[in-house]
Design an enzyme around this catalytic site. Structure first.
Site, mmCIF file in Angstrom:
data_model
loop_
_atom_site.group_PDB
_atom_site.id
_atom_site.type_symbol
_atom_site.label_atom_id
_atom_site.label_comp_id
_atom_site.label_asym_id
_atom_site.label_seq_id
_atom_site.Cartn_x
_atom_site.Cartn_y
_atom_site.Cartn_z
ATOM 1 N N ARG A 168 40.621 -16.766 -76.112
ATOM 2 C CA ARG A 168 40.170 -15.477 -75.825
ATOM 3 C C ARG A 168 41.353 -14.541 -75.466
ATOM 4 O O ARG A 168 42.163 -14.987 -74.715
ATOM 5 C CB ARG A 168 39.147 -15.338 -75.010
ATOM 6 C CG ARG A 168 39.222 -15.863 -73.441
ATOM 7 C CD ARG A 168 39.751 -14.956 -72.833
ATOM 8 N NE ARG A 168 39.583 -15.057 -71.255
ATOM 9 C CZ ARG A 168 40.361 -14.493 -70.158
ATOM 10 N NH1 ARG A 168 41.388 -13.849 -70.571
ATOM 11 N NH2 ARG A 168 40.155 -14.870 -69.148
ATOM 12 N N GLU A 197 33.561 -8.362 -68.230
ATOM 13 C CA GLU A 197 34.385 -7.869 -66.992
ATOM 14 C C GLU A 197 35.560 -7.217 -67.805
ATOM 15 O O GLU A 197 36.229 -6.168 -67.343
ATOM 16 C CB GLU A 197 35.244 -9.253 -66.743
ATOM 17 C CG GLU A 197 36.397 -8.886 -65.803
ATOM 18 C CD GLU A 197 36.920 -10.238 -65.254
ATOM 19 O OE1 GLU A 197 36.125 -11.000 -64.909
ATOM 20 O OE2 GLU A 197 38.261 -10.519 -65.333
ATOM 21 N N ARG A 216 35.981 -8.848 -75.040
ATOM 22 C CA ARG A 216 36.777 -10.311 -74.783
ATOM 23 C C ARG A 216 36.637 -10.984 -76.186
ATOM 24 O O ARG A 216 35.470 -11.076 -76.803
ATOM 25 C CB ARG A 216 35.940 -11.103 -74.034
ATOM 26 C CG ARG A 216 36.007 -10.752 -72.479
ATOM 27 C CD ARG A 216 37.570 -11.561 -72.228
ATOM 28 N NE ARG A 216 38.077 -11.083 -70.941
ATOM 29 C CZ ARG A 216 37.661 -11.878 -69.682
ATOM 30 N NH1 ARG A 216 36.910 -12.836 -69.734
ATOM 31 N NH2 ARG A 216 38.048 -11.241 -68.622
ATOM 32 N N CYS A 260 40.862 -7.324 -64.167
ATOM 33 C CA CYS A 260 41.208 -8.257 -63.189
ATOM 34 C C CYS A 260 42.853 -8.507 -63.339
ATOM 35 O O CYS A 260 43.070 -9.068 -64.404
ATOM 36 C CB CYS A 260 40.609 -9.852 -63.186
ATOM 37 S SG CYS A 260 41.022 -10.803 -62.136
ATOM 38 N N THR A 308 44.721 -10.836 -63.029
ATOM 39 C CA THR A 308 44.916 -12.113 -63.653
ATOM 40 C C THR A 308 44.998 -12.195 -65.142
ATOM 41 O O THR A 308 45.600 -13.113 -65.680
ATOM 42 C CB THR A 308 43.933 -13.416 -63.265
ATOM 43 O OG1 THR A 308 42.688 -13.123 -63.905
ATOM 44 C CG2 THR A 308 43.785 -13.416 -61.699
ATOM 45 N N ARG A 335 43.446 -16.611 -72.746
ATOM 46 C CA ARG A 335 43.271 -17.810 -72.100
ATOM 47 C C ARG A 335 42.856 -18.694 -73.282
ATOM 48 O O ARG A 335 41.880 -18.476 -73.816
ATOM 49 C CB ARG A 335 41.907 -17.547 -70.971
ATOM 50 C CG ARG A 335 41.961 -18.903 -70.257
ATOM 51 C CD ARG A 335 40.829 -18.794 -69.137
ATOM 52 N NE ARG A 335 39.447 -19.087 -69.578
ATOM 53 C CZ ARG A 335 39.001 -20.430 -69.440
ATOM 54 N NH1 ARG A 335 39.772 -21.450 -69.103
ATOM 55 N NH2 ARG A 335 37.865 -20.577 -69.956
ATOM 56 N N ARG A 361 39.267 -25.598 -64.797
ATOM 57 C CA ARG A 361 37.778 -25.165 -64.571
ATOM 58 C C ARG A 361 36.881 -26.215 -64.906
ATOM 59 O O ARG A 361 37.127 -27.151 -65.634
ATOM 60 C CB ARG A 361 37.781 -23.672 -65.475
ATOM 61 C CG ARG A 361 38.672 -22.576 -65.143
ATOM 62 C CD ARG A 361 38.281 -21.462 -65.822
ATOM 63 N NE ARG A 361 39.217 -20.297 -65.454
ATOM 64 C CZ ARG A 361 39.041 -19.117 -65.838
ATOM 65 N NH1 ARG A 361 38.084 -18.758 -66.864
ATOM 66 N NH2 ARG A 361 39.971 -17.971 -65.555
ATOM 67 N N GLU A 370 34.660 -20.524 -65.226
ATOM 68 C CA GLU A 370 35.281 -20.282 -63.879
ATOM 69 C C GLU A 370 34.217 -20.634 -62.645
ATOM 70 O O GLU A 370 33.237 -20.174 -63.018
ATOM 71 C CB GLU A 370 36.039 -18.804 -63.724
ATOM 72 C CG GLU A 370 36.913 -18.580 -62.455
ATOM 73 C CD GLU A 370 37.573 -17.699 -62.625
ATOM 74 O OE1 GLU A 370 37.304 -16.492 -63.166
ATOM 75 O OE2 GLU A 370 38.750 -17.516 -62.224
HETATM 76 P P1 ADP Z 1 36.712 -16.560 -69.748
HETATM 77 O O1 ADP Z 1 36.964 -17.572 -70.877
HETATM 78 O O2 ADP Z 1 36.555 -15.259 -70.403
HETATM 79 O O3 ADP Z 1 37.908 -16.311 -68.730
HETATM 80 P P2 ADP Z 1 35.022 -18.350 -68.372
HETATM 81 O O4 ADP Z 1 35.666 -19.292 -67.676
HETATM 82 O O5 ADP Z 1 33.572 -17.906 -67.648
HETATM 83 O O6 ADP Z 1 35.350 -16.869 -69.005
HETATM 84 O O7 ADP Z 1 34.354 -19.145 -69.658
HETATM 85 C C1 ADP Z 1 33.349 -18.493 -70.560
HETATM 86 C C2 ADP Z 1 32.814 -19.461 -71.201
HETATM 87 O O8 ADP Z 1 33.539 -20.076 -72.152
HETATM 88 C C3 ADP Z 1 31.991 -20.676 -70.611
HETATM 89 O O9 ADP Z 1 30.843 -20.888 -71.024
HETATM 90 C C4 ADP Z 1 33.005 -21.810 -70.945
HETATM 91 O O10 ADP Z 1 32.295 -23.168 -70.672
HETATM 92 C C5 ADP Z 1 33.403 -21.556 -72.157
HETATM 93 N N1 ADP Z 1 34.539 -22.124 -72.810
HETATM 94 C C6 ADP Z 1 35.768 -22.139 -72.085
HETATM 95 N N2 ADP Z 1 36.538 -22.762 -72.973
HETATM 96 C C7 ADP Z 1 35.945 -23.438 -73.625
HETATM 97 C C8 ADP Z 1 36.228 -24.347 -74.743
HETATM 98 N N3 ADP Z 1 37.594 -24.777 -74.919
HETATM 99 N N4 ADP Z 1 35.274 -24.941 -75.642
HETATM 100 C C9 ADP Z 1 33.927 -24.389 -75.484
HETATM 101 N N5 ADP Z 1 33.559 -23.520 -74.565
HETATM 102 C C10 ADP Z 1 34.501 -23.195 -73.576
HETATM 103 N N1 ILO Z 2 37.386 -12.379 -58.819
HETATM 104 C C1 ILO Z 2 37.470 -13.661 -58.937
HETATM 105 C C2 ILO Z 2 38.009 -14.163 -60.365
HETATM 106 C C3 ILO Z 2 39.390 -14.111 -60.620
HETATM 107 C C4 ILO Z 2 39.809 -14.487 -61.792
HETATM 108 N N2 ILO Z 2 38.706 -14.790 -62.990
HETATM 109 C C5 ILO Z 2 38.491 -13.805 -63.948
HETATM 110 C C6 ILO Z 2 37.416 -14.159 -64.531
HETATM 111 N N3 ILO Z 2 38.925 -12.507 -63.741
HETATM 112 C C7 ILO Z 2 38.229 -14.350 -57.908
HETATM 113 O O1 ILO Z 2 39.048 -13.928 -57.206
HETATM 114 O O2 ILO Z 2 37.929 -15.710 -57.578
#
Ligand code: ADP
Ligand code: ILO
Length: 348
Positions: free
Chosen positions: A117, A216, A220, A262, A264, A271, A300, A305
């Site tokens: 993403r 966020e 995305r 954010c 990060t 990501r 993760r 996260e």
């Molecule tokens: P972001 O990717 O936007 O940083 P999250 O860590 O919250 O946010 O992940 C968002 C969603 O994407 C969650 O439901 C997570 O399980 C899913 N996800 C992340 N990576 C994968 C993957 N490789 N396959 C399937 N689902 C995934």
């Molecule tokens: N504010 C949260 C998440 C930080 C990084 N992740 C994201 C989704 N931006 C923290 O500081 O742990």
């Protein structure tokens, strides 16, 4: 935890956020009365990390100006997280032909799914933490309209969260397609205001191409599919990003790359992850972390996260997003996943 934002916040002794590391009382006093043109303050920028003391980072930007006005706080956090320095500039490479990442698990023994993403925000508007309800709704309608023009594999439908059936919404979250509701880190950053209005998800029929709207970040853009064909996932995402960019102008800074709420996510805002089953390595997290650290990867849990691993399945992704190109982000993930699979096979 409510706090008096006119005085330096208290941090618990076990708080290990970058906010705590870099916000001194003196810096707080220097910045506390500064306000950006969209009305964003230091208190708002740090609220999430003060209220959620288990934050890893703890700060959010309200607009592009936040990164300049509060630079004495944001810059050390950015440098620490991304390994970026004051003289570095961001580099971009969206050319799918530059990526060499053949499926590391063609037999489908380890990798369940691959997802990449990028975050994007609309130029000349505030970021989510400082946006108004009207501006957020405007973004939703403009983005939904431009997504409607996508064709071929990317063609799909926009589903607003407002009015979405709860069972449908819960299923989309459980299937890893949709963001969760009520995230406390986002909540304290002001990112859940007026929820669920203005938020939604676009996806194609196969749910291999998705766009989250006004979570966020304002967009995305996501490409995902079962298995480990990383090149196909990257290629679909790059095609989609270039298409969307034809009708939506994104917030971009020549030094920090794509600007995100954010820090990060700055730079590529990318990501790239796999959901991978590693039951042997799961029994020795020290050995596991040695490999992920060497390849600059983040571990993760299965629901994203701040979630836990289930049945030896992990979400493994690139950690750096700024100062590396999009191709390098995916290459980091690919190299690390190859090393993890090699070690897992040795342990079997
Ligand atoms: P972001 O990717 O936007 O940083 P999250 O860590 O919250 O946010 O992940 C968002 C969603 O994407 C969650 O439901 C997570 O399980 C899913 N996800 C992340 N990576 C994968 C993957 N490789 N396959 C399937 N689902 C995934
Ligand atoms: N504010 C949260 C998440 C930080 C990084 N992740 C994201 C989704 N931006 C923290 O500081 O742990």
């Amino acid at each position: 935890m409510a706090w008096d934002s006119s005085s330096f916040p208290e941090f618990n002794s076990d708080c290990s956020s970058l906010l705590r590391r870099y916000l001194s009382k003196q810096l707080f006093e220097q910045l506390q009365n500064k306000v950006t043109a969209s009305g964003f303050t230091l208190a708002q920028a740090i609220n999430s990390g003060v209220v959620n003391q288990d934050s890893n980072i703890g700060v959010y930007a309200g607009d592009a100006e936040s990164y300049r006005l509060f630079d004495t706080l944001f810059e050390p956090i950015i440098f620490d997280y991304h390994g970026f320095s004051a003289n570095d500039i961001h580099r971009s490479d969206l050319n799918q032909e530059h990526l060499s990442a053949p499926n590391p698990d063609p037999a489908g023994q380890f990798i369940l799914s691959t997802r990449i993403r990028v975050g994007r925000n609309v130029a000349d508007l505030p970021l989510g933490p400082a946006i108004t309800r009207e501006q957020r709704n405007l973004i939703e309608s403009q983005v939904a309209a431009s997504l409607r023009d996508l064709s071929g594999e990317l063609a799909g439908t926009y589903y607003p969260l407002l009015g979405m059936d709860e069972t449908v919404r819960n299923q989309l979250v459980a299937d890893h397609f949709l963001f969760k509701a009520g995230d406390r880190f986002l909540d304290a950053a002001g990112l859940n205001r007026d929820w669920p209005e203005g938020r939604g998800i676009f996806h194609n029929r196969e749910k291999t191409f998705l766009v989250w709207v006004n979570e966020e970040d304002q967009l995305r853009i996501i490409s995902m599919q079962q298995g480990g064909d990383i090149e196909a996932v990257f290629s679909r995402l790059m095609t989609a990003v270039k298409e969307i960019e034809k009708s939506v102008a994104f917030m971009f800074d020549s030094r920090l790359g794509y600007l995100t709420s954010c820090p990060t996510n700055l730079g590529t805002a990318m990501r790239a992850s796999v959901h991978i089953r590693l039951p042997q390595l799961a029994t020795d997290m020290t050995a596991f972390k040695k490999i992920t650290d060497a390849h600059q990867l983040q571990i993760r849990g299965i629901d994203g996260e701040h979630s836990e691993s289930v049945s030896g399945i992990f979400d493994i992704s690139n950690r750096r997003r700024l100062g590396v190109t999009e191709v390098e982000c995916v290459q980091d993930m690919y190299n690390g996943v190859v090393a993890l699979i090699k070690r897992e096979k040795q342990l079997e």
